[in-house]
Motif scaffolding. Structure first.
Motif, PDB file in Angstrom:
ATOM      1  N   ASP A 187     -12.611  85.377  50.373  1.00 29.40           N
ATOM      2  CA  ASP A 187     -11.027  84.965  50.449  1.00 29.40           C
ATOM      3  C   ASP A 187     -10.773  83.634  49.656  1.00 29.40           C
ATOM      4  O   ASP A 187     -11.395  82.852  49.562  1.00 29.40           O
ATOM      5  CB  ASP A 187     -11.100  84.983  51.941  1.00 29.40           C
ATOM      6  CG  ASP A 187     -10.306  86.208  52.527  1.00 29.40           C
ATOM      7  OD1 ASP A 187     -10.612  86.442  53.730  1.00 29.40           O
ATOM      8  OD2 ASP A 187     -10.565  87.116  51.612  1.00 29.40           O
ATOM      9  N   THR A 188      -9.251  83.563  49.347  1.00 28.84           N
ATOM     10  CA  THR A 188      -8.805  82.376  49.000  1.00 28.84           C
ATOM     11  C   THR A 188      -7.999  81.872  50.174  1.00 28.84           C
ATOM     12  O   THR A 188      -7.174  82.766  50.873  1.00 28.84           O
ATOM     13  CB  THR A 188      -7.798  82.509  47.932  1.00 28.84           C
ATOM     14  OG1 THR A 188      -8.716  82.906  47.034  1.00 28.84           O
ATOM     15  CG2 THR A 188      -7.155  81.184  47.569  1.00 28.84           C
ATOM     16  N   VAL A 189      -8.145  80.767  50.584  1.00 28.02           N
ATOM     17  CA  VAL A 189      -7.539  80.021  51.869  1.00 28.02           C
ATOM     18  C   VAL A 189      -6.595  78.952  51.451  1.00 28.02           C
ATOM     19  O   VAL A 189      -7.056  78.055  50.730  1.00 28.02           O
ATOM     20  CB  VAL A 189      -8.285  79.565  52.950  1.00 28.02           C
ATOM     21  CG1 VAL A 189      -7.729  79.098  54.244  1.00 28.02           C
ATOM     22  CG2 VAL A 189      -9.182  80.900  53.537  1.00 28.02           C
ATOM     23  N   ALA A 190      -5.305  78.795  51.700  1.00 30.50           N
ATOM     24  CA  ALA A 190      -4.389  77.884  51.402  1.00 30.50           C
ATOM     25  C   ALA A 190      -4.136  77.091  52.655  1.00 30.50           C
ATOM     26  O   ALA A 190      -3.735  77.494  53.616  1.00 30.50           O
ATOM     27  CB  ALA A 190      -3.291  78.249  50.833  1.00 30.50           C
ATOM     28  N   VAL A 191      -4.168  75.690  52.197  1.00 30.21           N
ATOM     29  CA  VAL A 191      -3.894  74.633  53.662  1.00 30.21           C
ATOM     30  C   VAL A 191      -2.901  73.922  53.490  1.00 30.21           C
ATOM     31  O   VAL A 191      -2.681  73.113  52.251  1.00 30.21           O
ATOM     32  CB  VAL A 191      -5.195  73.839  54.081  1.00 30.21           C
ATOM     33  CG1 VAL A 191      -5.175  73.044  54.985  1.00 30.21           C
ATOM     34  CG2 VAL A 191      -6.450  74.875  54.129  1.00 30.21           C
ATOM     35  N   TRP A 192      -1.732  74.041  54.178  1.00 30.72           N
ATOM     36  CA  TRP A 192      -0.435  73.243  53.779  1.00 30.72           C
ATOM     37  C   TRP A 192      -0.855  71.885  54.863  1.00 30.72           C
ATOM     38  O   TRP A 192      -1.075  72.077  56.003  1.00 30.72           O
ATOM     39  CB  TRP A 192       0.712  73.782  54.444  1.00 30.72           C
ATOM     40  CG  TRP A 192       1.460  74.502  53.427  1.00 30.72           C
ATOM     41  CD1 TRP A 192       2.484  74.218  52.627  1.00 30.72           C
ATOM     42  CD2 TRP A 192       1.070  75.726  52.880  1.00 30.72           C
ATOM     43  NE1 TRP A 192       2.792  75.111  51.610  1.00 30.72           N
ATOM     44  CE2 TRP A 192       2.156  76.107  51.946  1.00 30.72           C
ATOM     45  CE3 TRP A 192      -0.074  76.680  53.205  1.00 30.72           C
ATOM     46  CZ2 TRP A 192       1.766  77.380  51.127  1.00 30.72           C
ATOM     47  CZ3 TRP A 192      -0.021  77.969  52.531  1.00 30.72           C
ATOM     48  CH2 TRP A 192       0.856  78.259  51.647  1.00 30.72           C
ATOM     49  N   GLY A 193      -0.989  70.491  54.110  1.00 33.78           N
ATOM     50  CA  GLY A 193      -1.187  69.483  55.046  1.00 33.78           C
ATOM     51  C   GLY A 193      -2.579  68.749  54.682  1.00 33.78           C
ATOM     52  O   GLY A 193      -3.559  69.577  55.245  1.00 33.78           O
ATOM     53  N   ALA A 194      -2.755  67.707  54.146  1.00 30.47           N
ATOM     54  CA  ALA A 194      -4.124  67.300  53.756  1.00 30.47           C
ATOM     55  C   ALA A 194      -4.376  65.972  54.764  1.00 30.47           C
ATOM     56  O   ALA A 194      -4.936  64.936  54.344  1.00 30.47           O
ATOM     57  CB  ALA A 194      -4.119  67.057  52.348  1.00 30.47           C
ATOM     58  N   GLY A 195      -3.712  66.026  55.954  1.00 28.99           N
ATOM     59  CA  GLY A 195      -4.009  64.871  57.044  1.00 28.99           C
ATOM     60  C   GLY A 195      -5.269  65.441  57.564  1.00 28.99           C
ATOM     61  O   GLY A 195      -5.928  66.264  57.144  1.00 28.99           O
ATOM     62  N   PRO A 196      -5.613  64.640  58.474  1.00 24.20           N
ATOM     63  CA  PRO A 196      -7.124  65.112  59.333  1.00 24.20           C
ATOM     64  C   PRO A 196      -7.324  66.375  59.641  1.00 24.20           C
ATOM     65  O   PRO A 196      -8.199  67.034  59.233  1.00 24.20           O
ATOM     66  CB  PRO A 196      -7.121  63.805  60.562  1.00 24.20           C
ATOM     67  CG  PRO A 196      -6.111  62.788  59.881  1.00 24.20           C
ATOM     68  CD  PRO A 196      -4.962  63.492  59.273  1.00 24.20           C
ATOM     69  N   VAL A 197      -6.515  67.070  60.219  1.00 22.43           N
ATOM     70  CA  VAL A 197      -6.621  68.225  60.609  1.00 22.43           C
ATOM     71  C   VAL A 197      -6.482  69.391  59.380  1.00 22.43           C
ATOM     72  O   VAL A 197      -7.705  70.309  59.263  1.00 22.43           O
ATOM     73  CB  VAL A 197      -5.478  68.940  61.697  1.00 22.43           C
ATOM     74  CG1 VAL A 197      -5.503  70.655  61.783  1.00 22.43           C
ATOM     75  CG2 VAL A 197      -5.527  68.241  62.986  1.00 22.43           C
ATOM     76  N   GLY A 198      -5.839  69.273  58.354  1.00 24.97           N
ATOM     77  CA  GLY A 198      -5.875  69.888  57.113  1.00 24.97           C
ATOM     78  C   GLY A 198      -7.478  69.644  56.375  1.00 24.97           C
ATOM     79  O   GLY A 198      -7.955  70.420  55.849  1.00 24.97           O
ATOM     80  N   GLN A 199      -7.624  68.236  56.349  1.00 23.57           N
ATOM     81  CA  GLN A 199      -9.010  67.976  55.726  1.00 23.57           C
ATOM     82  C   GLN A 199     -10.454  68.818  56.538  1.00 23.57           C
ATOM     83  O   GLN A 199     -11.213  69.434  55.827  1.00 23.57           O
ATOM     84  CB  GLN A 199      -9.436  66.759  55.856  1.00 23.57           C
ATOM     85  CG  GLN A 199      -8.407  65.458  55.211  1.00 23.57           C
ATOM     86  CD  GLN A 199      -8.572  65.573  53.618  1.00 23.57           C
ATOM     87  OE1 GLN A 199      -9.406  66.229  53.114  1.00 23.57           O
ATOM     88  NE2 GLN A 199      -7.407  65.251  53.000  1.00 23.57           N
ATOM     89  N   PHE A 200     -10.230  68.679  57.899  1.00 21.64           N
ATOM     90  CA  PHE A 200     -11.289  69.657  58.618  1.00 21.64           C
ATOM     91  C   PHE A 200     -10.892  71.228  58.582  1.00 21.64           C
ATOM     92  O   PHE A 200     -11.847  71.724  58.535  1.00 21.64           O
ATOM     93  CB  PHE A 200     -11.238  69.365  60.156  1.00 21.64           C
ATOM     94  CG  PHE A 200     -12.021  67.994  60.518  1.00 21.64           C
ATOM     95  CD1 PHE A 200     -11.390  66.897  61.167  1.00 21.64           C
ATOM     96  CD2 PHE A 200     -13.177  68.001  60.062  1.00 21.64           C
ATOM     97  CE1 PHE A 200     -11.886  65.784  61.125  1.00 21.64           C
ATOM     98  CE2 PHE A 200     -13.941  66.575  60.176  1.00 21.64           C
ATOM     99  CZ  PHE A 200     -13.102  65.508  60.807  1.00 21.64           C
ATOM    100  N   ALA A 201      -9.788  71.492  58.234  1.00 21.83           N
ATOM    101  CA  ALA A 201      -9.619  72.916  58.115  1.00 21.83           C
ATOM    102  C   ALA A 201     -10.222  73.389  56.839  1.00 21.83           C
ATOM    103  O   ALA A 201     -10.659  74.386  56.605  1.00 21.83           O
ATOM    104  CB  ALA A 201      -7.903  73.244  58.020  1.00 21.83           C
ATOM    105  N   ILE A 202      -9.947  72.680  55.875  1.00 21.44           N
ATOM    106  CA  ILE A 202     -10.744  72.849  54.473  1.00 21.44           C
ATOM    107  C   ILE A 202     -12.366  73.082  54.518  1.00 21.44           C
ATOM    108  O   ILE A 202     -12.794  73.947  54.208  1.00 21.44           O
ATOM    109  CB  ILE A 202     -10.615  71.886  53.592  1.00 21.44           C
ATOM    110  CG1 ILE A 202      -8.858  71.805  52.909  1.00 21.44           C
ATOM    111  CG2 ILE A 202     -11.035  72.002  52.079  1.00 21.44           C
ATOM    112  CD1 ILE A 202      -8.579  70.286  52.266  1.00 21.44           C
TER     113      ILE A 202
END
Lengths: 389, 306
Positions: A187-202
């Motif tokens: 799977d390819t996952v795209a994350v909108w928002g590279a704030g703290p939550v985005g960083q942990f989502a990555i």
């Protein structure tokens, strides 16, 4: 005691307020050692959340030392070092028992307010408006923690505050965002928002087996951290057409899952953004769903959009046609932190994740007002501010 | 006492008074449209001189007619019917003064007066009938609230049946004193720091299923109701349903005032059921800094001074 109090739009002040005391027999009082400012605190700061009163203590990401316990608390002793999840959960109602702590039916004394707005009430949350209980928040020297036999997690010996603090909110939130994507091999996952939550989502998406993770933002230093520390591929939406780029990167399919780690104060460009801001100013639309719309359009057919960004009210021009015609699944929620704390603590102890990578600023509690400002404007390469008492 | 969900609500539309109210509503709208679009013709029809002031008045009457007409077509025609009666009185006085002035066509005006008087009589009849719903004088209000509590039926029933201890977690109850197996004396808070009192009699009790009660004559508030208990599906606990009706003291105005103070029975029942759920599931009612003062007296979200 000192506490960061809300006093109006973009106005917080460190006031001297009374110390908390035990109100319910399952309470504990925690002396705060570290507390953080959350992106969702900025929604309160910017006046987007109704039901906030002058004098409300802010903050829901905090940890510290137990200094007092109510008579029905047996699991904690004075002196224990604990990290406290941001949703307040009783542990006894049906959702709590089933692992959905942010849906606790008993922890919001102002449930009637939330019901009017949302149909039913979710749990109470520390320092997050009267709509969600009107609890004093954690950007203070002491906090009263209700249901202390359910929430607080003891911090193991040898783990620093920096390592443990993000178990309160941002790490589990990013993780739940990735978990809701139902990631399959390849799977390819795209994350909108590279704030703290985005960083942990990555980070979490990789932990959960994603093949590729793509981070979307416009702030260069955040994209750099996403690349260098979290391992994502990055897109700057001010430089490229995101939908085009995502299509190219996935050979025409679109990402298998999309995570919205932006929420209601999304920034955008052009006519659509102008429309959203106008409607918001006229109080005809409470939230701006720029990132969410894009995520829906980008996602591959049959894919999942996982919404962890905070929304409060209503959005306009929602691409429901895309959702229905393309079998998209939207999953959302305030993070059920309680069920993730132990497993994520394991990941930290095993060295799989070093959560300290998101800390860019550490300041004393006194400097909360300027910290909010720095965080809001993303000045000085600010990603996450930790306040210490 | 019969309250069976949907059936109860749909009764109202079938009352004869409502059929007449609807007919009058459509009549009003039709007449109002005519008055606005053809004021001159209508003036001549009722035998009044067609002048610009007459036309203006006719148009204003038309707006009033349409407004009443729309009001009559809502589910609650009673106040609109009374306003129609007021309008008819106004029309009669206008027509009467037209006749007295001697100008215009007396015969036509006379007929118009007769017509208005006829419609006015219909309005009065409909207004009086609408005051009675389901044969009951209007003024009764229904409350229906339910909650699911994750405890067994027996536990929930026995806590609810323990009347004297209800005030320990139900904020609106000041005190409950049982005098015998079936009778109890209640004092409940009301707006402005006052309280209302009544004696309640349990008229039916089916253990772990139902408690039905009514207030004794001479109580501050007349009411009756029942509380039903049943197991929730798939081990979710117990479903508790409260159905009650009360006669609002001081009528609708009293209800509005009560609502503003958070003391309207509907809100009270909702809050008290929530409190019962919290106590049975977690042991206590949960408190926060802001809500310590109660529903409408939200404090700032910071600890209170000791």
């Amino acid at each position: 005691m000192k506490a960061t109090c809300w006093h109006g739009k973009q106005k917080v002040r460190v006031d001297d307020v009374p110390e908390p005391s035990i109100l319910n027999s399952r309470d504990a009082i925690v002396r705060v050692t570290s507390t953080a400012i959350c992106g969702s605190d900025l929604h309160l700061y910017n006046g987007f959340v109704p039901g906030v009163k002058s004098g409300d203590i802010m903050g829901h990401e905090f940890m510290g030392e137990v200094v007092e316990v109510g008579k029905d608390i047996a699991n904690l002793s004075i002196g224990d070092r604990v990290v406290v999840p941001f949703p307040i959960a009783c542990g006894n109602c049906t959702p709590c028992v089933n692992g959905f702590s942010s849906l606790c039916e008993n922890s919001n004394p102002n449930a009637w307010m939330a019901e009017k707005m949302w149909g039913h009430s979710p749990c109470g949350i520390f320092g997050y408006s009267h709509l969600l209980g009107g609890y004093a928040g954690g950007q203070a020297e002491y906090v009263r923690v209700p249901f202390a036999d359910v929430g607080p997690l003891k911090v193991p010996e040898g783990m620093t505050d920096d390592q443990a603090l993000f178990l309160t909110d941002v790490f589990p939130t990013g993780y739940m965002g990735a978990e809701l994507c139902d990631i399959k091999p390849g799977d390819t996952v795209a994350v909108w928002g590279a704030g703290p939550v985005g960083q942990f989502a990555i980070v979490s998406a990789y932990l959960l087996g994603a093949e590729r993770v793509i981070a979307i933002d416009r702030i260069p230093f955040r994209l750099r951290i996403a690349r260098d520390r979290a391992g994502a591929e990055t897109l700057n939406y001010e430089e490229v057409d995101v939908l085009e780029a995502l299509r190219e990167m996935t050979a025409g399919r679109g990402p298998d899952a999309c995570i919205d780690a932006v929420g209601m104060e999304a920034h955008g460009h052009g006519a659509q953004y102008a429309y959203d801001r106008t409607k918001q100013a006229m109080r005809m639309q409470t939230d701006r769903p720029t990132a969410l719309r894009q995520a829906i359009l980008a996602c591959r057919n049959g894919g999942t959009i996982s919404v962890m960004g905070v929304y409060g009210g209503f959005i306009d021009k929602f691409p429901m046609g895309a959702v229905v015609n393309r079998s998209l699944t939207i999953r959302a929620g305030q993070c059920h932190v309680h069920r993730y704390m132990q497993p994520l603590l394991q990941h930290i102890q095993n060295g799989d994740v070093d959560p300290t990578f998101i800390i860019t600023h550490k300041l004393p509690l006194d400097q909360a007002p300027s910290a909010y400002d720095t965080f809001l404007h993303k000045e000085d390469d600010c990603l996450k501010v930790v306040l210490q008492t | 006492m019969e309250m069976k969900g949907a059936a109860h609500q749909s009764q109202r539309g079938k009352e004869p008074a409502y059929g007449l109210a609807s007919a009058l509503g459509w009549f009003s709208i039709g007449l109002g449209v005519a008055q606005i679009t053809m004021p001159g013709r209508l003036a001549r029809l009722v035998g009044v001189n067609d002048r610009s002031t007459t036309r203006l008045i006719m148009r204003m009457m038309g707006v009033r007619e349409i407004t009443s007409g729309i009001g009559l077509l809502t589910g609650r025609p009673a106040p609109w019917l009374w306003s129609r009666v007021g309008g008819d009185a106004l029309d009669l006085s206008l027509l009467g003064s037209a006749m007295a002035s001697g100008a215009g066509n007396l015969a036509r005006t006379g007929s118009a007066v007769a017509a208005v008087a006829g419609v006015g009589a219909a309005d009065v009849y409909a207004a009086v009938r609408a005051q009675r719903v389901n044969g009951q004088p209007q003024g009764w209000r229904d409350v229906r609230r339910s909650v699911t509590i994750r405890r067994p039926v027996e536990v929930v029933f026995s806590r609810a049946r323990d009347l004297e201890n209800l005030p320990s977690f139900m904020e609106h109850l000041e005190s409950v004193v049982t005098t015998d197996e079936r009778h109890s004396y209640w004092r409940v808070s009301a707006p402005g720091g006052t309280s209302v009192e009544w004696t309640a009699e349990i008229v039916l009790e089916r253990p772990n299923e139902e408690i039905a009660w009514r207030s004794a004559p001479g109580s501050d508030i007349e009411h009756e109701g029942r509380i039903l208990f049943s197991p929730a599906p798939a081990d979710r606990g117990t479903e508790v349903r409260v159905e009650l009706r009360y006669r609002a003291p001081a009528g609708s105005l009293g209800v509005i005032v009560a609502r503003l103070f958070g003391e309207e029975p509907d809100q009270q029942v909702r809050d008290d059921l929530r409190a019962m759920k919290q106590v049975l599931e977690t042991g206590e009612t949960v408190r926060s800094d802001a809500s310590l003062g109660g529903r409408f007296l939200q404090r700032p979200g910071q600890p209170p001074t000791h």
